[in-house]
Design an enzyme around this catalytic site. Sequence first.
Site, mmCIF file in Angstrom:
data_model
loop_
_atom_site.group_PDB
_atom_site.id
_atom_site.type_symbol
_atom_site.label_atom_id
_atom_site.label_comp_id
_atom_site.label_asym_id
_atom_site.label_seq_id
_atom_site.Cartn_x
_atom_site.Cartn_y
_atom_site.Cartn_z
ATOM 1 N N GLU A 95 10.001 17.009 -25.244
ATOM 2 C CA GLU A 95 9.398 17.527 -23.914
ATOM 3 C C GLU A 95 9.829 18.863 -23.379
ATOM 4 O O GLU A 95 9.191 19.746 -22.820
ATOM 5 C CB GLU A 95 9.287 16.569 -22.975
ATOM 6 C CG GLU A 95 8.860 15.069 -23.133
ATOM 7 C CD GLU A 95 6.810 15.188 -22.947
ATOM 8 O OE1 GLU A 95 6.623 16.026 -23.090
ATOM 9 O OE2 GLU A 95 6.737 13.936 -23.008
ATOM 10 N N ARG B 84 0.827 -1.206 0.133
ATOM 11 C CA ARG B 84 -0.256 0.053 0.053
ATOM 12 C C ARG B 84 0.829 1.042 -0.070
ATOM 13 O O ARG B 84 0.502 2.186 0.186
ATOM 14 C CB ARG B 84 -1.039 -0.069 1.250
ATOM 15 C CG ARG B 84 -1.908 -1.175 1.121
ATOM 16 C CD ARG B 84 -3.201 -0.996 1.917
ATOM 17 N NE ARG B 84 -4.109 -1.959 1.959
ATOM 18 C CZ ARG B 84 -4.076 -2.856 3.157
ATOM 19 N NH1 ARG B 84 -3.363 -2.880 4.025
ATOM 20 N NH2 ARG B 84 -4.895 -3.994 3.029
ATOM 21 N N LYS C 14 3.348 11.230 -11.629
ATOM 22 C CA LYS C 14 2.332 10.544 -12.663
ATOM 23 C C LYS C 14 3.369 9.182 -12.671
ATOM 24 O O LYS C 14 4.529 9.032 -13.233
ATOM 25 C CB LYS C 14 2.051 11.086 -13.659
ATOM 26 C CG LYS C 14 1.107 11.972 -13.727
ATOM 27 C CD LYS C 14 0.476 12.547 -15.166
ATOM 28 C CE LYS C 14 -0.630 13.376 -15.146
ATOM 29 N NZ LYS C 14 -0.758 13.771 -16.427
ATOM 30 N N HIS D 80 -0.533 10.350 -28.312
ATOM 31 C CA HIS D 80 -0.746 9.169 -27.642
ATOM 32 C C HIS D 80 -1.579 8.351 -28.654
ATOM 33 O O HIS D 80 -1.250 6.846 -28.685
ATOM 34 C CB HIS D 80 -1.485 9.104 -26.411
ATOM 35 C CG HIS D 80 -0.972 9.644 -25.199
ATOM 36 N ND1 HIS D 80 -1.516 9.903 -23.827
ATOM 37 C CD2 HIS D 80 0.547 9.815 -24.862
ATOM 38 C CE1 HIS D 80 -0.540 10.207 -23.400
ATOM 39 N NE2 HIS D 80 0.862 10.022 -23.799
ATOM 40 N N HIS E 281 0.067 15.784 -26.937
ATOM 41 C CA HIS E 281 -0.149 14.078 -26.310
ATOM 42 C C HIS E 281 -1.524 13.636 -26.759
ATOM 43 O O HIS E 281 -1.505 12.385 -26.833
ATOM 44 C CB HIS E 281 -0.100 14.355 -24.796
ATOM 45 C CG HIS E 281 1.587 14.522 -24.236
ATOM 46 N ND1 HIS E 281 2.205 15.388 -24.439
ATOM 47 C CD2 HIS E 281 2.219 13.783 -23.491
ATOM 48 C CE1 HIS E 281 3.187 15.522 -23.928
ATOM 49 N NE2 HIS E 281 3.285 14.220 -23.030
HETATM 50 P P1 NAD Z 1 12.826 4.903 -22.223
HETATM 51 O O1 NAD Z 1 12.434 4.559 -20.713
HETATM 52 O O2 NAD Z 1 12.279 3.717 -22.972
HETATM 53 O O3 NAD Z 1 14.343 5.252 -22.291
HETATM 54 C C1 NAD Z 1 14.748 5.508 -23.738
HETATM 55 C C2 NAD Z 1 15.969 4.372 -24.112
HETATM 56 O O4 NAD Z 1 17.155 4.924 -23.504
HETATM 57 C C3 NAD Z 1 15.823 2.987 -23.549
HETATM 58 O O5 NAD Z 1 16.002 1.984 -24.421
HETATM 59 C C4 NAD Z 1 16.828 2.922 -22.357
HETATM 60 O O6 NAD Z 1 17.397 1.587 -21.890
HETATM 61 C C5 NAD Z 1 17.716 3.722 -22.985
HETATM 62 N N1 NAD Z 1 18.660 4.689 -21.748
HETATM 63 C C6 NAD Z 1 18.122 5.173 -20.679
HETATM 64 N N2 NAD Z 1 19.008 6.085 -20.111
HETATM 65 C C7 NAD Z 1 20.083 5.829 -20.830
HETATM 66 C C8 NAD Z 1 21.467 6.416 -20.928
HETATM 67 N N3 NAD Z 1 21.761 7.318 -19.946
HETATM 68 N N4 NAD Z 1 22.568 6.093 -21.912
HETATM 69 C C9 NAD Z 1 22.173 5.074 -22.857
HETATM 70 N N5 NAD Z 1 20.812 4.581 -22.946
HETATM 71 C C10 NAD Z 1 19.924 4.927 -21.952
HETATM 72 O O7 NAD Z 1 12.224 6.079 -22.589
HETATM 73 P P2 NAD Z 1 11.770 7.663 -21.984
HETATM 74 O O8 NAD Z 1 11.863 8.382 -23.410
HETATM 75 O O9 NAD Z 1 12.998 8.044 -21.075
HETATM 76 O O10 NAD Z 1 10.394 7.605 -21.446
HETATM 77 C C11 NAD Z 1 9.233 7.469 -22.218
HETATM 78 C C12 NAD Z 1 8.264 7.061 -21.170
HETATM 79 O O11 NAD Z 1 7.915 7.920 -20.361
HETATM 80 C C13 NAD Z 1 6.889 6.864 -21.615
HETATM 81 O O12 NAD Z 1 6.437 5.576 -21.306
HETATM 82 C C14 NAD Z 1 5.939 8.015 -21.292
HETATM 83 O O13 NAD Z 1 4.544 7.514 -21.430
HETATM 84 C C15 NAD Z 1 6.556 8.257 -20.112
HETATM 85 N N6 NAD Z 1 6.334 9.493 -19.658
HETATM 86 C C16 NAD Z 1 5.610 9.689 -18.375
HETATM 87 C C17 NAD Z 1 5.557 10.955 -18.021
HETATM 88 C C18 NAD Z 1 5.034 11.320 -16.584
HETATM 89 O O14 NAD Z 1 4.716 12.511 -16.112
HETATM 90 N N7 NAD Z 1 5.042 10.175 -15.612
HETATM 91 C C19 NAD Z 1 5.991 12.239 -18.698
HETATM 92 C C20 NAD Z 1 6.221 12.004 -19.870
HETATM 93 C C21 NAD Z 1 6.640 10.719 -20.367
HETATM 94 N N1 GLY Z 2 3.626 14.592 -18.294
HETATM 95 C C1 GLY Z 2 2.410 15.360 -18.128
HETATM 96 C C2 GLY Z 2 2.260 15.545 -16.606
HETATM 97 O O1 GLY Z 2 3.122 14.996 -15.810
HETATM 98 O O2 GLY Z 2 1.397 16.018 -16.216
#
Ligand code: NAD
Ligand code: GLY
Length: 373
Positions: free
Chosen positions: A193, A129, A151, A260, A256
């Site tokens: 972003e 939890r 998030k 999306h 987005h």
């Molecule tokens: P990811 O996590 O898939 O990372 C991208 C790639 O880079 C992966 O293959 C990873 O292994 C590699 N990698 C990571 N760090 C590295 C480094 N320092 N050196 C070499 N390779 C490295 O993708 P992302 O773009 O980081 O994240 C995308 C995700 O984030 C999506 O699922 C999206 O929905 C989510 N997201 C969430 C929020 C939120 O507010 N929670 C906001 C924006 C995006």
């Molecule tokens: N990436 C959108 C949010 O955090 O609200």
Amino acid sequence: MTSQHPDSQTQWVNIDLGDRSYGIAIGANLLGDAANYADLPRAASAMIVTNPTVAALYGDRLANALKSRFPSVHTVVLPDGESYKNWESLNLIFDALLANRCDRSTVLFALGGGVVGDMTGFAAASYMRGVPFVQVPTTLLAQVDSSVGGKTAINHPMGKNMIGAFYQPQRVLCDLEVLKTLPDRELSAGLAEIIKYGPIADVSFMDWLEANLDALLARDPGALAFAVRRSCEIKAWVVGQDERESGVRAILNFGHTFGHAIEAGMGYGAWLHGEAVGCGMVMAARLSAALGLVDQAFVERLAQLVLRAGLPLVAPVLDEQNNVDRYLALMRVDKKAEAGEIKFVVIDPIGHASVRSAPDAIVAAVINASCRV
Ligand code: NAD
Ligand code: GLY
């Protein structure tokens, strides 16, 4: 609010959320410095959640730094990629926590990009939890967006990020050194972003980006430090007003709704999240122009920035026969949709954003124009 510790070059941006407030540290070589973990909650164990790519690069460095704070440091390695942001991977975290008898004081560490960060946060929100967690984002995208604001989610085949929770980390450590190993395509995805924050909140940041995009693409440390800090400041300002997205936080979803749909429609991982957002922002800018909220010059300006960042401008065809209907159907699953009515973040005017619906005919024209530019 931003501050700088007198004894270091590390900058801090604070997220002000009452008793859930925390700091975002931005600087070089933070990840392996035990001092950055010294004041975290005491616990018998820590669990690093990562993937094979990041584990090979930084897993040992983080584990060694944590050993001075936590008697046991475990690691769980999830498969790498957006297509693995699902129940099966989430369960691997729970399996590892239970197998290692981790109790409710265990601190989780998300070492990776947004995929690892979103899943670790969700696991932390629900294991026993709720247990504390720390974000150690290793992609540019994760440093400027996903690690900040609480998030957490996994994807569902029918919609992106559909299952999750709002759950804030204890701390975010943005180590700029790790960006040196990031592939170029991932750097570009992160720039999407960053670009987002200008049109929605800060025209002068958009001006700065236009002047400094080449420095960012060349990974200039000063330019990266400023871009990460300014992005986190803007995100902190928005999240501080509306943690659970009942209002203004929705502006962070600029691009987005279209993005999306692209990700889900193409199959998760085919387009990177940042690529879909980059293209989606230009689509949302076209929609804003079609609704008379901005002029065409703004659309061109944003498109140039997206193009220069190395991001795709032409939207994919999701269905050869019924492309517009496919986009509309996917966008109706978006979390902002109300009773099936799609909501879009529009620019109104530059530097401000709002959320509104739009006639299907106008949206269809934007999709058609964007898929054949
Ligand atoms: P990811 O996590 O898939 O990372 C991208 C790639 O880079 C992966 O293959 C990873 O292994 C590699 N990698 C990571 N760090 C590295 C480094 N320092 N050196 C070499 N390779 C490295 O993708 P992302 O773009 O980081 O994240 C995308 C995700 O984030 C999506 O699922 C999206 O929905 C989510 N997201 C969430 C929020 C939120 O507010 N929670 C906001 C924006 C995006
Ligand atoms: N990436 C959108 C949010 O955090 O609200």
